[in-house]
Scaffold this active site. Structure first.
Site, PDB file in Angstrom:
ATOM      1  N   ASP A 135       0.853  -1.195   0.000  1.00  0.00           N
ATOM      2  CA  ASP A 135       0.000   0.000   0.000  1.00  0.00           C
ATOM      3  C   ASP A 135       0.889   1.247   0.000  1.00  0.00           C
ATOM      4  OD1 ASP A 135      -2.430   1.379   0.218  1.00  0.00           O
ATOM      5  OD2 ASP A 135      -2.352   1.403   2.414  1.00  0.00           O
ATOM      6  N   ALA A 149     -11.393   4.948   2.555  1.00  0.00           N
ATOM      7  CA  ALA A 149     -12.812   4.591   2.427  1.00  0.00           C
ATOM      8  C   ALA A 149     -13.428   4.039   3.715  1.00  0.00           C
ATOM      9  CB  ALA A 149     -12.978   3.593   1.288  1.00  0.00           C
ATOM     10  N   SER A 150     -12.792   4.275   4.856  1.00  0.00           N
ATOM     11  CA  SER A 150     -13.406   3.807   6.103  1.00  0.00           C
ATOM     12  C   SER A 150     -14.694   4.593   6.387  1.00  0.00           C
ATOM     13  CB  SER A 150     -12.427   3.993   7.274  1.00  0.00           C
ATOM     14  OG  SER A 150     -11.514   2.920   7.312  1.00  0.00           O
ATOM     15  N   ASP A 193      -8.455   0.849   6.460  1.00  0.00           N
ATOM     16  CA  ASP A 193      -7.490   0.684   7.545  1.00  0.00           C
ATOM     17  C   ASP A 193      -8.075   1.235   8.849  1.00  0.00           C
ATOM     18  OD1 ASP A 193      -5.353   0.451   9.218  1.00  0.00           O
ATOM     19  OD2 ASP A 193      -3.956   1.599   8.014  1.00  0.00           O
TER      20      ASP A 193
HETATM   21  P1  13P Z   1      -8.832   4.743   5.747  1.00  0.00           P
HETATM   22  O1  13P Z   1      -7.941   5.600   6.575  1.00  0.00           O
HETATM   23  O2  13P Z   1     -10.075   5.456   5.359  1.00  0.00           O
HETATM   24  O3  13P Z   1      -9.102   3.421   6.347  1.00  0.00           O
HETATM   25  O4  13P Z   1      -8.057   4.464   4.351  1.00  0.00           O
HETATM   26  C1  13P Z   1      -7.073   3.468   4.270  1.00  0.00           C
HETATM   27  C2  13P Z   1      -6.324   3.523   2.993  1.00  0.00           C
HETATM   28  O5  13P Z   1      -6.654   4.199   2.055  1.00  0.00           O
HETATM   29  C3  13P Z   1      -5.133   2.671   2.899  1.00  0.00           C
HETATM   30  O6  13P Z   1      -4.424   2.900   1.724  1.00  0.00           O
HETATM   31  O1  G3H Z   2      -3.252   4.931   3.695  1.00  0.00           O
HETATM   32  C1  G3H Z   2      -2.567   4.649   4.664  1.00  0.00           C
HETATM   33  C2  G3H Z   2      -2.868   3.475   5.502  1.00  0.00           C
HETATM   34  O2  G3H Z   2      -3.915   3.762   6.385  1.00  0.00           O
HETATM   35  C3  G3H Z   2      -1.627   2.996   6.195  1.00  0.00           C
HETATM   36  O3  G3H Z   2      -1.285   3.793   7.249  1.00  0.00           O
HETATM   37  O4  G3H Z   2       1.122   4.259   6.823  1.00  0.00           O
HETATM   38  O5  G3H Z   2       0.133   4.513   9.126  1.00  0.00           O
HETATM   39  O6  G3H Z   2       0.486   2.239   8.120  1.00  0.00           O
HETATM   40  P1  G3H Z   2       0.210   3.704   7.872  1.00  0.00           P
HETATM   41 ZN    ZN Z   3      -4.490   4.896   0.994  1.00  0.00          ZN
END
Ligand code: 13P
Ligand code: G3H
Ligand code: ZN
Length: 312
Positions: A82, A215-216, A258
């Site tokens: 990601d 998208a949460s 996430d």
């Molecule tokens: P959220 O913070 O909305 O869960 O998004 C997660 C995300 O886009 C990870 O790449």
């Molecule tokens: O888009 C980001 C994700 O929520 C990952 O977050 O970089 O803190 O692991 P992080």
């Molecule tokens: Zn993201």
């Protein structure tokens, strides 16, 4: 089943009018909560980790745990990087067992984004790995990068064909008003997404899989539990589920989540410790956390993304 790329799952999702949940992982309980939900509903799933998660848990542990989950469940599971920050991180994941990577050049000038993305695509495709690129900038926090709402920008539909053709990416993340983190809209603000931009992109790229980050939905019950048991989370407003459902029926084939998992885990832990102040065995307090993650993911797969039963 061995880990799979996102290629076939996106083709089926596009045709079937549903989306695949892409859930961020940091440890074993999160992986198990997600994959138990997917198994119960016979749904394909993407497990993704950020560079920060890879640093926290280490590459080898994450790959081994995800492979164990794929073997145990016999589901199509993709392991995805990601927000890959640079070519080296993407290469290291491609060489080390990931089946999909994102190269996030969205903050670079357009031509630099194209050049970097194409470099990753060339390497990834030579190794049988799929690539997600990004055009447009989301507001919110990823790792140490904090993009303010003022600096965020919607994806320009007139750039998407050129970007996809010149880079060869397999999917494209776009910015239509979602944002990272728990605080997506201000209290009192009406959540809105630019479906007109998504429609325009869909017209210009027929059949091509689109990705929604940030998208949460932010479960208000979970926020209430956190605050009832000693937490201090300000009012948090996420993306309404009906909007995600609508996007999943359009060109959106991957929806990233996430924060909802983080919030569920925090709510379960706070409640457990408040109700069981004598507990100190991690198995006692991590069990309700894993269970609540499973509940959240089941709900998303079944009610929001519509991918129940799509594993075969
Ligand atoms: P959220 O913070 O909305 O869960 O998004 C997660 C995300 O886009 C990870 O790449
Ligand atoms: O888009 C980001 C994700 O929520 C990952 O977050 O970089 O803190 O692991 P992080
Ligand atoms: Zn993201």
């Amino acid at each position: 089943m061995p880990l799979v790329t996102t290629k076939e799952m996106f083709e089926k999702a596009y045709k079937g009018g549903y989306a695949i949940g892409a859930f961020n992982i940091n440890n074993m309980e999160i992986i198990q909560g997600i994959t138990r939900a997917a198994k119960k509903l016979n749904a394909p799933v993407i497990l993704q980790c950020s560079a920060g998660a890879r640093k926290y848990a280490s590459h080898d542990y994450l790959v081994a745990m995800v492979k164990a989950a794929a073997d145990e469940t016999d589901l199509p599971i993709a392991l995805h990087l990601d927000h890959g920050p640079d070519f080296e991180t993407c290469k290291s994941c491609i060489d080390g067992g990931f089946t999909s990577v994102m190269i996030d050049g969205s903050s670079l000038p357009y031509e630099e984004n194209i050049a970097l993305t194409k470099k990753v695509v060339d390497y990834a495709h030579a190794h049988g790995v799929t690539v997600e690129g990004e055009l447009g900038t989301l507001a919110g926090v990823e790792d140490e990068v904090n993009v303010s709402a003022e600096d965020a920008s919607y994806t320009k539909p007139e750039q998407v064909e050129d970007f996809v053709t010149r880079t060869g990416v397999d999917s494209l993340a776009i910015a239509i008003g979602t944002s990272h983190g728990a605080y997506k809209f201000k209290p009192g603000q009406k959540p809105q997404l630019r479906f007109d931009i998504l429609e325009e992109i869909e017209k210009r790229l027929p059949g091509f899989p689109i990705v929604l980050h940030g998208a949460s939905s932010v479960n208000q019950e979970h926020i209430k539990i956190i605050n009832e048991f000693g937490g201090e989370m300000p009012d948090a407003i996420g993306i309404p589920e009906d909007m995600l459902r609508k996007a999943a029926g359009m060109a959106v084939c991957k929806v990233n989540v996430d924060s909802d998992i983080r919030i569920a885990m925090t709510a379960a832990l706070r409640k457990h410790f408040a109700e069981n102040p004598k507990h100190f065995d991690p198995r006692q307090y991590l069990t309700p956390a894993r269970d609540l993650i499973q509940e959240v993911v089941e709900h998303k797969i079944d009610v929001v993304f519509g991918s129940t039963g799509a594993a075969n």
